[in-house]
Scaffold this active site. Structure first.
Site, PDB file in Angstrom:
ATOM      1  N   SER A 168      -6.408   3.364  -5.785  1.00 55.61           N
ATOM      2  CA  SER A 168      -5.848   4.201  -4.719  1.00 55.61           C
ATOM      3  C   SER A 168      -5.996   5.685  -5.035  1.00 55.61           C
ATOM      4  CB  SER A 168      -4.377   3.855  -4.494  1.00 55.61           C
ATOM      5  OG  SER A 168      -4.253   2.571  -3.916  1.00 55.61           O
ATOM      6  N   ALA A 176      -9.149   2.962   5.489  1.00 55.01           N
ATOM      7  CA  ALA A 176     -10.170   2.983   4.431  1.00 55.01           C
ATOM      8  C   ALA A 176     -10.704   4.410   4.332  1.00 55.01           C
ATOM      9  CB  ALA A 176     -11.289   1.997   4.734  1.00 55.01           C
ATOM     10  N   VAL A 177     -10.132   5.185   3.426  1.00 56.09           N
ATOM     11  CA  VAL A 177     -10.420   6.616   3.393  1.00 56.09           C
ATOM     12  C   VAL A 177     -11.876   6.911   3.043  1.00 56.09           C
ATOM     13  CG1 VAL A 177      -8.035   7.246   2.878  1.00 56.09           C
ATOM     14  CG2 VAL A 177      -9.614   6.793   0.996  1.00 56.09           C
ATOM     15  N   PHE A 197       0.929   3.606   6.992  1.00 60.85           N
ATOM     16  CA  PHE A 197      -0.361   3.813   7.638  1.00 60.85           C
ATOM     17  C   PHE A 197      -1.470   3.532   6.620  1.00 60.85           C
ATOM     18  CE2 PHE A 197      -3.963   6.666   8.579  1.00 60.85           C
ATOM     19  CZ  PHE A 197      -4.271   6.232   9.872  1.00 60.85           C
ATOM     20  N   HIS A 201       0.838  -1.203   0.000  1.00 61.23           N
ATOM     21  CA  HIS A 201       0.000   0.000   0.000  1.00 61.23           C
ATOM     22  C   HIS A 201       0.868   1.247   0.000  1.00 61.23           C
ATOM     23  CE1 HIS A 201      -4.261  -1.250   0.616  1.00 61.23           C
ATOM     24  NE2 HIS A 201      -3.653  -2.401   0.833  1.00 61.23           N
ATOM     25  N   PRO A 202       0.436   2.271  -0.703  1.00 57.43           N
ATOM     26  CA  PRO A 202       1.209   3.523  -0.740  1.00 57.43           C
ATOM     27  C   PRO A 202       0.985   4.346   0.516  1.00 57.43           C
ATOM     28  CG  PRO A 202      -0.810   3.781  -1.999  1.00 57.43           C
ATOM     29  CD  PRO A 202      -0.779   2.341  -1.541  1.00 57.43           C
ATOM     30  N   GLU A 244      -9.583   6.638  -4.348  1.00 57.98           N
ATOM     31  CA  GLU A 244      -9.881   6.585  -2.918  1.00 57.98           C
ATOM     32  C   GLU A 244      -9.291   7.788  -2.195  1.00 57.98           C
ATOM     33  OE1 GLU A 244     -10.004   1.704  -3.007  1.00 57.98           O
ATOM     34  OE2 GLU A 244      -8.234   2.753  -2.252  1.00 57.98           O
TER      35      GLU A 244
END
Length: 471
Positions: free
Chosen positions: A388, A426-427, A423, A371-372, A391
């Site tokens: 991503s 789930a935005v 970090f 994940h970025p 999101e």
């Protein structure tokens, strides 16, 4: 492929609005099974007498012999019960669907004419009222064909509906294969019609009932009094009527038999029930073929992604990116026992999460590190995956001030240094402010706690991504 054919999902929590004619709140559909003269009997070439659905307690087949009492009970249905029911329903102006056993119809020409004169639908109930479970497939296919032929000869038109009742595991497939039926009713699995993919053919299924059914006068546990039958029907109708008012309209099937509810002490329950529903507005009492025609026009079969039917390459291509840069999860999920219940977002999510949860800690860490950083260098360079990118944009992370970007960069660096992975949140559950608050709150967690929280967030992100693809 390891695939499970039974469908435990159905319409799920969002059944369609059937949009019954006239805005009806519930469709109440009465079926009269006409089996008299089609039951097991040595006169019909059968090996033994009938033993099913009569008023004889503990009835058993008599091998090679006629069972005079059993035959006379069935004869009552044809001679008296049918006509009592005919009077009741024609006077109430409620049309019936007849499930007619072809050989029984052939032995009852006067009753067939009365059915036709009343405008009732005569659907097929098979060739004979006998057990199909042990029939070889070729024999059952031939019996279906002969039932259609004889029915057409006796009635004057072919049947458009089918219900065997005493069916085999092949029955629905074989009837659908015949290709001429508007609906099949050999299921009891829903409150609404639905489409079944029968070897590539869309077949409409209109579920039937064994509980709102007078057969329980002849089974245990069952009805011992007509009032029990009435109260059950009334309670079922009242709930469906309420659901049709506050939720989604439904369908109520009621199964009847000439030799059972046609008796005086039982038919009063049916009469009371008809009076009850006719005192309500918004009740549609159609023939079953009318339901089939309406459903086909209003809710034609829909095509969409069907994960349980996909080949592996398509499955992995479609779902391999749901967990960021981790197609191995989809590859493993494909090997699970997938079925119709997995042809939705919740189904695929469950399969993918099972593989993620059962993976080694090192493998799960690989998913986390794929994940970025939030609003990090990859985002600024436009190198995020499309998922991503969308999101992060949904939470305004693509529109940060210089100060906000600096804060995120500092928190990202501190978090990764402490925990060993970026970090993850789930935005879509948050806005910019709540993301920042969660960041500052979670950064002080110990690694084990944060590892589990990050995994939960990864699953939540996957859930959102799947809902973009599937219902």
């Amino acid at each position: 492929m390891n695939r499970y054919s039974r469908n435990m999902r159905g319409y799920g929590q969002n059944p369609p609005d059937p949009k019954w004619p006239g805005g009806a709140r519930v469709a109440v559909q009465f079926v009269l099974n006409y089996e008299e003269g089609g039951e097991n009997c040595v006169l019909h070439g059968d090996a033994a007498s009938e033993a099913f659905l009569s008023d004889i307690p503990g009835a058993a087949q008599w091998q090679g012999k006629r069972h005079w009492n059993m035959e006379s009970i069935y004869e009552y249905g044809a001679r008296a019960g049918f006509w009592r029911l005919h009077r009741l329903f024609t006077r109430a102006d409620i049309p019936l669907t007849i499930y007619g056993v072809a050989s029984a119809l052939a032995r009852s020409p006067e009753q067939v004419q009365a059915m036709k004169d009343a405008g009732w639908e005569i659907a097929s109930h098979g060739l004979k009222w006998v057990e199909h479970k042990d029939m070889p497939e070729a024999e059952e296919r031939a019996a279906i064909a002969e039932a259609i032929r004889l029915h057409t000869e006796v009635v004057g038109s072919r049947p458009l509906g089918w219900y065997t009742g005493r069916c085999s595991e092949n029955t629905v497939r074989l009837v659908a294969e015949e290709g001429g039926f508007a609906y099949i009713s050999d299921t009891y699995d829903d409150d609404l019609p639905y489409w079944l993919d029968a070897d590539g053919r869309d077949q409409l299924i209109i579920p039937y009932t064994l509980e709102a059914n007078d057969m329980r006068f002849a089974t245990a546990p069952g009805w011992t009094d007509g009032e029990d039958f009435f109260l059950y029907l009334k309670n079922a109708f009242d709930l469906l009527y309420e659901e049709g008012t506050t939720d989604t309209p439904k369908m109520m099937s009621i199964g009847l038999h000439c030799r059972l509810v046609g008796r005086p002490g039982k038919i009063m329950a049916l009469k009371k029930f008809i009076d009850h529903i006719q005192a309500h507005e918004g009740v549609w009492c159609p023939r079953r073929i009318q339901i089939a025609d309406h459903w086909a026009k209003t809710h034609p079969p829909q095509k969409g992604l069907r994960p349980s039917r996909m080949e592996k390459a398509e499955f992995v291509k479609t779902f391999g990116g749901i967990f960021e840069h981790s197609p191995w999860i989809a590859e493993r999920a494909f090997e699970l026992e997938l079925g119709p219940a997995h042809d939705c977002a919740a189904g695929v999510h469950n399969a993918l999460c099972r593989m993620f949860r059962s993976a080694s800690e090192e493998e799960r860490l690989g998913v986390l590190t794929a994940h970025p950083d939030l609003a990090g260098k990859l985002a600024q360079a436009g190198r995020l995956t499309a998922e991503s990118t969308n999101e992060q944009a949904s939470a305004g992370l693509d529109m940060l001030t210089d100060e906000e970007r600096e804060t995120f960069t500092r928190l990202n660096n501190t978090y990764v240094e402490k925990h060993g992975f970026p970090f993850i949140i789930a935005v879509r559950d948050h806005d910019k402010a709540s993301i920042m608050a969660a960041f500052q709150r979670r950064i002080d967690n110990d690694r084990a706690t944060e590892f589990e929280e990050a995994c939960r967030q990864v699953e939540r992100i996957a859930q959102f991504r799947l809902k973009d693809l599937l219902p």
